[in-house]
Design an enzyme around this catalytic site. Structure first.
Site, short mmCIF file in Angstrom:
data_model
loop_
_atom_site.label_atom_id
_atom_site.label_comp_id
_atom_site.label_asym_id
_atom_site.label_seq_id
_atom_site.Cartn_x
_atom_site.Cartn_y
_atom_site.Cartn_z
N SER A 1 0.83 -1.21 0.00
CA SER A 1 0.00 0.00 0.00
C SER A 1 0.85 1.25 0.00
CB SER A 1 -0.86 0.05 1.26
OG SER A 1 -1.51 -1.15 1.46
N HIS B 1 -1.99 -2.74 -6.66
CA HIS B 1 -2.61 -2.40 -5.38
C HIS B 1 -4.12 -2.54 -5.45
CE1 HIS B 1 -3.63 0.66 -2.10
NE2 HIS B 1 -3.30 -0.48 -1.53
N GLU C 1 -4.65 0.06 -8.44
CA GLU C 1 -3.58 0.98 -8.82
C GLU C 1 -2.42 0.14 -9.35
OE1 GLU C 1 -4.20 4.75 -5.79
OE2 GLU C 1 -3.31 2.94 -4.98
N ASN D 1 -4.40 5.89 -1.04
CA ASN D 1 -3.97 5.88 0.35
C ASN D 1 -3.30 7.19 0.75
OD1 ASN D 1 -5.01 3.41 0.78
ND2 ASN D 1 -3.06 2.31 0.74
N1 LIG Z 1 -5.67 -4.44 4.56
C1 LIG Z 1 -5.92 -3.64 3.56
O1 LIG Z 1 -6.96 -2.97 3.54
C2 LIG Z 1 -4.95 -3.53 2.41
C3 LIG Z 1 -5.39 -2.96 1.21
C4 LIG Z 1 -4.52 -2.94 0.11
C5 LIG Z 1 -3.24 -3.43 0.24
N2 LIG Z 1 -2.83 -3.96 1.44
C6 LIG Z 1 -1.47 -4.48 1.50
O2 LIG Z 1 -1.54 -5.90 1.33
C7 LIG Z 1 -0.46 -6.52 2.02
C8 LIG Z 1 -1.04 -7.57 2.97
O3 LIG Z 1 -1.84 -6.92 3.95
P1 LIG Z 1 -3.02 -7.65 4.71
O4 LIG Z 1 -3.88 -6.60 5.28
O5 LIG Z 1 -3.64 -8.67 3.81
O6 LIG Z 1 -2.22 -8.39 5.89
P2 LIG Z 1 -2.63 -9.65 6.76
O7 LIG Z 1 -1.88 -9.54 8.02
O8 LIG Z 1 -4.10 -9.80 6.82
O9 LIG Z 1 -2.08 -10.89 5.90
C9 LIG Z 1 -0.73 -11.18 5.69
C10 LIG Z 1 -0.59 -12.67 5.36
O10 LIG Z 1 0.74 -12.93 4.99
C11 LIG Z 1 1.17 -14.12 5.63
N3 LIG Z 1 2.64 -14.10 5.70
C12 LIG Z 1 3.44 -13.48 6.60
N4 LIG Z 1 4.73 -13.71 6.29
C13 LIG Z 1 4.75 -14.46 5.16
C14 LIG Z 1 5.79 -15.02 4.38
N5 LIG Z 1 7.06 -14.83 4.68
N6 LIG Z 1 5.45 -15.77 3.32
C15 LIG Z 1 4.16 -15.98 3.01
N7 LIG Z 1 3.14 -15.48 3.72
C16 LIG Z 1 3.43 -14.72 4.79
C17 LIG Z 1 0.45 -14.09 6.95
O11 LIG Z 1 0.38 -15.39 7.54
C18 LIG Z 1 -0.92 -13.56 6.54
O12 LIG Z 1 -1.77 -14.60 6.11
C19 LIG Z 1 0.31 -5.41 2.71
O13 LIG Z 1 1.38 -5.02 1.90
C20 LIG Z 1 -0.73 -4.30 2.80
O14 LIG Z 1 -0.16 -3.03 2.88
C21 LIG Z 1 -3.67 -4.03 2.51
#
Ligand SMILES: NC(=O)c1ccc[n+]([C@@H]2O[C@H](COP(=O)([O-])OP(=O)(O)OC[C@H]3O[C@@H](n4cnc5c(N)ncnc54)[C@H](O)[C@@H]3O)[C@@H](O)[C@H]2O)c1
Length: 591
Positions: free
Chosen positions: A121, A142, A154, A192
C-alpha cells in the site's frame, strides 16, 4: 507478443491475499497460494471458504460454481510451488524486510520472465525491485479491501519497469473486471496518500476524546455519504497494516499529519488489530467477523439522567438557504416556527422559499396539499426580535460573519425568555464567541445542520466550555425528534466533518499541483477505490472554491498545522474567479 497470464501465484493469504486469490480464480485463472505456515494457510483457506459461501448465500454464485472456483486454487507453504507461475502477487505484511526476502527467494525459484507484483500500500516498488535480478519485471498491483467488491486497482510502475509489463498487467486487471489506474512510485500512491491522512486525523480526534468513535463514524457517513466511518474502516483495513502505511508515508513526506497517532501503536501492541483479531476500535463477535458487539465504550442509550428542556416553539433567525431549510424541517415535524427576518420583504421571500419547497414535495407526491398547507400555517414571519420572546429554542442562521452573529445573540439575550436554548448554525466560527455575547453562555450551543437541511441527516451538536449539560441534552433530543442523526463534539474549527474533510480535499489539490495524477484519475481513485460518493475535485467544484478556501484558512489559523495550509493552486483558482460550478469554471469547465 503480449503475455497471457494463466497461472498466478499469491503469496500471503491474509485479508488481501485471500481476496486477490478469489478474484483471480473467479476469472478462470489457475491460482497457487502460499502462506508462511500451516496456521496462516488454514486461516487463508477459511477466508476463501467464508467469502465464497457468502457469495452463494447472496445468490451470486451457485454451489457448483463455488466448487469450481475453489478447485482452481491450490495452496501450500512452500514458495517452490510457484516455479510455474507467469505472475506472482505478493500480499505479505507491510514490511520492506519481509517483502524483500520473499522476492529474493522468488527470484531464484521463478523463470526470468515471470512478472512480480506487490500489493504493497505504501512501500517503494523501486526498492522492492532492486531485491530481485529483474527490476524491469516488477510492478505494484494495489487492490482495495474488500477485493471482491472494490473495482480500483492501482498499477504502479517504477522508473525501470518495462512498458510492456505495465501494458500486460493493465490488460489482466481489465480481464478481472477491475478499473486500472497507472501511476508512478510514491508512498501511498493516489488513494492511500489521500485517505490515510484523513484516517489518522480521525484517530487523533478519538485519542484526544474530541468525539466518540460512534460519533466520528456517524459524522462522515451522514455528513459526507461515506460508506463507512474512518474508525470502522481502520478496523477493516487492520491497524497493523494502517500503522505501517502511515509510517512509510511519514518517512517519505515528513508531513506530521502522516505520523501515526500514538494510540495506534498502543492498540497494536495490545493485540487489537481490528476485525481480523476480533477487536480494534470496536469489538466484534469473533475474529474476522463484521458484526459489532457492545463493549465498555458503547454509549448507553441516552437515559433520562440529564433532564431536558421542553421545546415546542422554535425561532429561526435568518432568511438564507440554511434558515429556510431549517424552518421547513421544524414546521414539518409539527413545531410552531417563528421566522425572523430583517425586513418584511425578506420575511415574505423566505416564506415563499419554504412554500416553493413544499409545493415541490407535493408535486412529487411526497406530501399531500393539506399537509403542506398545515406546515406552512405553522410558520409565522416576523421582523421584530420581540416576537421571539416566547420561543423555547432559537436557531440563528444568518451570514457567516462573527460580528453579525454576535449582534443577533445580543438581541436574543435581551428578548428571549429565561431557559430558552440559543443555538447557532455556524460552520466555522467559534460557538463560544456567540455565547460570550450573551449574559447566559450556559444556554448557548452549536447546531450545525448540513445543506440541504431537509435532506441531510447529520447535525453536529457543539458544546462550548460554558454550555450546560441539559442544553446539550435538549439539543440532541430535538435532533432525534426531527429524525436527524446528532453527533456531539467540542467547539473547534471545522467541528468533525469539515475538519476531517477539507484537509483531505486540500491534499488532493496538492497532489494535482505536483502532477502526480490528473483530476480525473484522482476523482476516480477515490470513488472507485474507496467508494466515496464524489471525487475531491467534483466535490470542491460543488462546494465552491472560495468557500473551501475560507474553511481551509480557518482550519490552518486554528491549528497552525503546516499540512493544513491551503494549496497555492486553490488560491490561484479563487483569485482567477474560477469558483466551481457556480461560476461555470473551477477545476473543470461546465457548460
Ligand atoms: N488491509 C488492507 O486494507 C490492504 C489494502 C490494500 C493493500 N494492502 C497491502 O496488502 C499486504 C497484505 O496486507 P493484509 O492486510 O492482507 O495483511 P494480513 O496480516 O491480513 O495478511 C498477511 C498474510 O501474509 C502471511 N505471511 C506473513 N509472512 C509471510 C511469508 N514470509 N510468506 C508468506 N506469507 C506470509 C500471513 O500469515 C498472513 O496470512 C500489505 O502489503 C498491505 O499493505 C492491505
Amino acid at each position: 507478443m503480449a503475455r497471457q497470464f494463466s497461472t498466478v501465484g499469491v503469496v500471503g493469504l491474509g485479508t488481501m491475499g485471500a481476496g486477490i486469490a478469489e478474484v483471480f480464480a473467479r476469472t478462470g485463472l489457475t491460482v497457487i497460494a502460499v502462506d508462511v505456515d500451516s496456521d496462516g494457510l488454514a486461516r487463508g483457506l477459511g477466508h476463501l471458504e467464508h467469502s465464497t459461501a457468502r457469495a452463494v448465500e447472496r445468490g451470486k454464485l451457485d454451489e457448483a460454481g463455488k466448487a469450481e472456483l475453489l478447485g482452481r486454487i491450490s495452496a501450500g507453504t512452500s514458495l517452490d510451488a510457484l516455479a510455474a507461475c507467469d505472475l506472482v502477487v505478493e500480499a505479505v505484511p507491510e514490511r520492506m524486510d519481509l517483502k524483500a526476502s520473499v522476492f529474493a527467494e522468488l527470484d531464484r525459484i521463478c523463470p526470468p520472465d515471470t512478472v512480480f507484483a506487490s500489493n504493497t500500500s505504501s512501500l517503494s516498488i523501486t526498492e522492492i525491485g532492486v531485491h530481485t535480478g529483474r527490476p524491469g519485471k516488477v510492478v505494484g498491483l494495489h487492490f482495495f479491501n474488500p477485493t471482491q467488491v472494490l473495482k480500483l486497482v492501482e498499477v504502479i510502475r517504477s522508473v525501470v519497469t518495462e512498458p510492456d509489463v505495465v501494458t500486460d498487467v493493465v490488460d489482466l486487471v481489465q480481464r478481472l473486471g477491475k478499473t486500472p489506474v497507472v501511476i508512478g512510485d510514491r508512498a501511498g500512491f493516489i488513494a492511500n496518500a489521500l485517505l490515510f491522512g484523513y484516517l489518522n486525523h480521525a484517530v487523533r480526534m478519538y485519542e484526544s476524546r474530541y468525539a466518540t468513535r460512534e460519533d466520528l463514524d456517524a459524522a462522515m457517513r451522514y455528513g459526507c455519504g461515506y460508506p463507512m466511518g474512518p474508525l470502522a474502516l481502520l478496523d477493516l483495513i487492520g491497524l497493523d497494516t494502517a500503522y505501517e502505511i502511515l509510517d512509510t508515508m511519514y518517512h517519505q513526506s515528513r508531513n506530521r499529519l502522516h505520523a501515526p497517532a500514538p494510540v495506534l501503536k498502543q492498540m497494536i501492541t495490545a493485540g487489537l488489530l481490528g476485525r481480523k483479531s476480533g477487536r480494534g476500535f470496536y469489538t466484534y463477535d469473533a475474529p474476522d467477523s463484521s458484526t459489532v458487539v457492545p463493549d465498555v465504550h458503547t454509549p448507553v442509550a441516552a437515559s433520562d439522567a440529564v433532564p431536558t428542556r421542553e421545546v415546542r416553539r422554535v425561532g429561526v433567525i435568518g432568511t438564507g438557504t440554511m434558515a429556510t431549510g431549517i424552518v421547513e424541517v421544524f414546521a414539518k415535524r409539527g413545531y410552531d416556527v417563528v421566522l425572523r427576518a430583517r425586513t418584511v420583504d425578506k420575511a415574505e421571500g423566505a416564506v415563499a422559499k419554504v412554500r416553493k419547497s413544499l409545493e415541490r414535495a407535493v408535486s412529487k407526491g411526497r406530501m399531500s396539499e393539506v399537509d403542506a398547507a398545515a406546515v406552512l400555517a405553522r410558520v409565522t414571519p416576523v421582523v421584530e426580535f420581540d416576537a421571539l420572546s416566547d420561543c423555547d429554542l432559537l436557531v440563528e442562521a444568518v451570514a457567516e460573519d462573527l460580528e453579525v452573529k454576535r449582534s443577533v445573540f445580543r438581541a436574543l439575550d435581551e428578548v428571549c425568555k429565561p431557559g430558552a436554548v440559543l443555538a447557532t448554525t455556524t460552520s466555522s466560527l467559534p460557538v463560544i464567541e456567540c455565547a460570550a455575547a450573551t449574559a447566559r453562555p450556559g444556554d448557548v450551543v452549536g447546531l450545525h445542520f448540513f445543506n440541504p437541511a431537509q435532506v441531510m441527516k447529520l447535525v453536529e451538536v457543539v458544546d462550548t466550555i460554558s454550555t450546560s449539560a441539559d442544553v446539550v441534552a435538549t439539543a440532541r433530543k430535538v435532533c432525534l425528534d426531527l429524525g436527524k442523526q446528532p453527533v456531539h463534539c467540542g467547539d473547534r474549527a471545522g467541528f468533525i466533518v469539515n475538519a476531517l474533510l477539507f484537509p483531505y480535499l486540500n491534499d488532493a489539490v496538492k497532489m494535482l499541483e505536483a502532477h502526480y495524477a490528473d483530476a480525473t484519475d484522482i476523482d476516480n481513485a477515490m470513488k472507485v477505490g474507496c467508494g466515496l460518493p464524489m471525487g475531491p475535485f467534483e466535490l470542491l467544484d460543488v462546494v465552491g472554491l472560495d468557500v473551501s478556501l475560507a474553511i481551509e484558512r480557518t482550519l490552518y489559523l486554528e491549528f497552525r498545522e503546516a499540512g493544513f495550509a491551503p494549496a497555492p493552486l486553490l488560491e490561484h483558482l479563487v483569485t482567477a474567479g474560477r469558483l466551481g460550478r457556480k461560476t461555470g469554471k473551477g477545476f473543470r469547465d461546465y457548460v
